[in-house]
Design a protein around this motif. Sequence first.
Motif, mmCIF file in Angstrom:
data_model
loop_
_atom_site.group_PDB
_atom_site.id
_atom_site.type_symbol
_atom_site.label_atom_id
_atom_site.label_comp_id
_atom_site.label_asym_id
_atom_site.label_seq_id
_atom_site.Cartn_x
_atom_site.Cartn_y
_atom_site.Cartn_z
ATOM 1 N N LEU A 128 0.793 -1.226 0.000
ATOM 2 C CA LEU A 128 0.000 0.000 0.000
ATOM 3 C C LEU A 128 0.830 1.282 0.000
ATOM 4 O O LEU A 128 0.311 2.348 -0.344
ATOM 5 C CB LEU A 128 -0.920 0.022 1.232
ATOM 6 C CG LEU A 128 -1.893 -1.151 1.398
ATOM 7 C CD1 LEU A 128 -2.581 -1.070 2.755
ATOM 8 C CD2 LEU A 128 -2.914 -1.168 0.267
ATOM 9 N N ASN A 185 2.311 9.646 2.412
ATOM 10 C CA ASN A 185 1.080 8.880 2.609
ATOM 11 C C ASN A 185 0.530 8.995 4.027
ATOM 12 O O ASN A 185 -0.596 8.551 4.293
ATOM 13 C CB ASN A 185 1.324 7.403 2.283
ATOM 14 C CG ASN A 185 1.668 7.186 0.825
ATOM 15 O OD1 ASN A 185 1.190 7.920 -0.046
ATOM 16 N ND2 ASN A 185 2.507 6.197 0.544
ATOM 17 N N GLN A 232 -7.646 4.633 2.004
ATOM 18 C CA GLN A 232 -7.238 5.604 0.998
ATOM 19 C C GLN A 232 -7.687 7.017 1.338
ATOM 20 O O GLN A 232 -6.933 7.971 1.189
ATOM 21 C CB GLN A 232 -7.804 5.192 -0.371
ATOM 22 C CG GLN A 232 -7.270 6.009 -1.536
ATOM 23 C CD GLN A 232 -5.777 5.818 -1.741
ATOM 24 O OE1 GLN A 232 -5.242 4.761 -1.437
ATOM 25 N NE2 GLN A 232 -5.099 6.849 -2.225
ATOM 26 N N ASN A 233 -8.906 7.168 1.805
ATOM 27 C CA ASN A 233 -9.436 8.499 2.120
ATOM 28 C C ASN A 233 -9.994 8.562 3.540
ATOM 29 O O ASN A 233 -10.914 9.332 3.818
ATOM 30 C CB ASN A 233 -10.528 8.883 1.117
ATOM 31 C CG ASN A 233 -9.995 8.989 -0.294
ATOM 32 O OD1 ASN A 233 -9.078 9.751 -0.560
ATOM 33 N ND2 ASN A 233 -10.546 8.187 -1.205
#
Length: 746
Positions: free
Chosen positions: A463, A513, A528-529
Amino acid sequence: MRNLKCLIGFCGVLMFSTVITACSPKTDSDREAGFPELTKYVDPYIGTGFHGHVFLGANVPFGAVQLGPTNITQGWDWCSGYHYSDSTLIGFAHTHLSGTGIGDLGDILFMPVSGDYKVSLGSPEKPEEGYIAFYNHDDETVKPGYYAVQIDRYQVKAEMTSTQRTGFHQYTYQAQGDAHILVNLDRGTGWDAPVEGNLRLVNDTLVTGYRLSKGWAKDQRIYFAAVFSQPVKSVKLYDGLTEKEGHELSAVRLMADLDFGQLTDGQIRVKVGISPVSSENALENLQHEIAHWDFEQVVADADAQWNNELAKVIVSSADPEVLTKFYTALYHTFIAPSVFQDVNGDYRGSDGQVHNDKSFVNYTTLSLWDTYRAAHPMFTLVQPERVNDLVNTMLNIFDQQGELPVWHLMGNETYCMVGYSAVPVIVDAYRKGFKGFDAERAYHAVKTTAMGDGRGINYVKELGYIPAGTDVESVAKGLEYAVSDASIALMAKDLGKEDDFQYFELRGKNYRNYFDASVGFMRGRIGQNEWRTPFDPFVSRHRDDDFCEGNSWQYTWLVPQDVNGLVDMLGGREKTLEKLDEFFSAEGDMGEHASNDITGLIGQYAHGNEPSHHIAYFYTLLDEPAKTADLIRKIMTEFYTTAPEGLIGNEDVGQMSAWYVLSAMGFYQVHPANGEFVFGSPVLDEAVINLPEGKTFTIKALNNSQENKYIKSKTLNGKAYTKNFIAYSDLMDGGELTLEMTSERP
């Protein structure tokens, strides 16, 4: 600083251990010739108070033996076994940690006694129920390589010194009656529990044995051989409080009472060799290192070794306290890593097997999460002859356990702290031109370690970040991995491994990230969000959140490998400067579970803990060197003092002191593997670094004072120099850097 500069040219540069014997200051004529007695500037009490956790006792540089007093108290501030606030004494142990945040060791306690006592510890409240004694600091003598204390309860003066693998005791009994020495194989520090002890009276002057224990090091093994200058008349062996018959005993809670009867001269000397492998090796170590009974000679030799090592940097200052702080800091950085190998080449590997290899010196006590930042870059300057051995130690650990060390102790991987911080240490050594290890082997080790699956690395590969909740300290881990991955990219590029360079360069930017632009901080990321809530940049929950011994304010700046990228991420230079200013002034509640390591605050900057150590130098990299100077001088003045409480946080095996050593000279390596030492504000008037091949590098700070703390101009070897850093290669070439200091902000 009378006579100190005379060192240059005296007996070469005193760089290698082979010079020690020839250059040891053993006569008055030697001292008159100009050999610097730098040990007089060292105050071993500094850091024994507050949270410093430093070792106090007798040792030689990087020695396996740390022989010193042990208090009965068990607590966080007693990680080294001794704290300045204490006055209890239960013996003199041969191994100690220095500056760690976890305790261990404290092995093989010797205690001279006489008269009335019981073979148990007792307590401060009821000392008559055991053998515990008391002391005060007026009765102590402490200096590098020597420790002494008067034990009033038994009217004994205990003195000790050491070589690399052997502790040397001298006990002078002043009372009438039998002289005894207790050997305690039960007690270590509060974190250490005995598994098995063994003691054997081989003859009336030789005792051998071992102590196996479980603590921070899960499988610690230490063997010893003790030779006495007086014959043992009788021995009593105890399993706990139960006396056992015979001259040999194996037990979990083993103690021995050695009776020497009435002494004709009132004195007993004891030489105790230690080994990670066997009692036979311990005896061989002892015989090799101290083949005589001249205690004062060993004291002088230890002092000479310390002077030899401290002379790697000859400094001057108009302020005597600065000299004390500097040389004490340098002394602290040379306590560890510690030799973990016998004179015959044997050592115990992390695979539990005995290895023999005389091609290098094997070390232990590798506090890499701390020391990769300043101590190891400092070693490349002032201990270059040890760097190859340190790297080979790590590479052999890799061979034995399948990954590079995280926090290695006595042949054990503790997995303490976050990251794989051996990586930047090895890459830094390779990129600085050290040739004493195989580069391809080293690259295989750093790459394989970074491509593992444990400790969240599997998520990094998949990731690019470690999801919050999958592991504790996810942000701290991820940011440390990114620092190391960026280092691997540099090594891959140097070796022509283009695909690896591209891959690890991208991983080196994974810090992005963890940055939530909506709040302007590094933060635990769930998906992701999606971000972990609730979020407060001030709060720190010790070992129970996304950060490690810190908060988001501190970890948002853990990007020493890509300062330009961090600036872009924060919105450009001006916004970054504004946020830095806020960082150094912000105040907020860190919460009831904040780590005890978060000390030495300037706003949210915490000098008492390592993740903050590079941040003040960011101002120089952003063309605001005056702000760096203001902060560096404040830190060196207020957070380093000559009192026992003179360290604002854990010494952490040399890192806290290495920061001072580098900063006092005027620079600091921000990126752990690019070899660039960023300028700050030297507190020394002059520093001469003695380099290999007879070279020297001199840093002169002209017109230096408390007010003149800003660098007005720089010249390197007589030519104007405008860079905001100096390269390692320039330092090692030798020469002279002149810094003109001023009170006017540039």
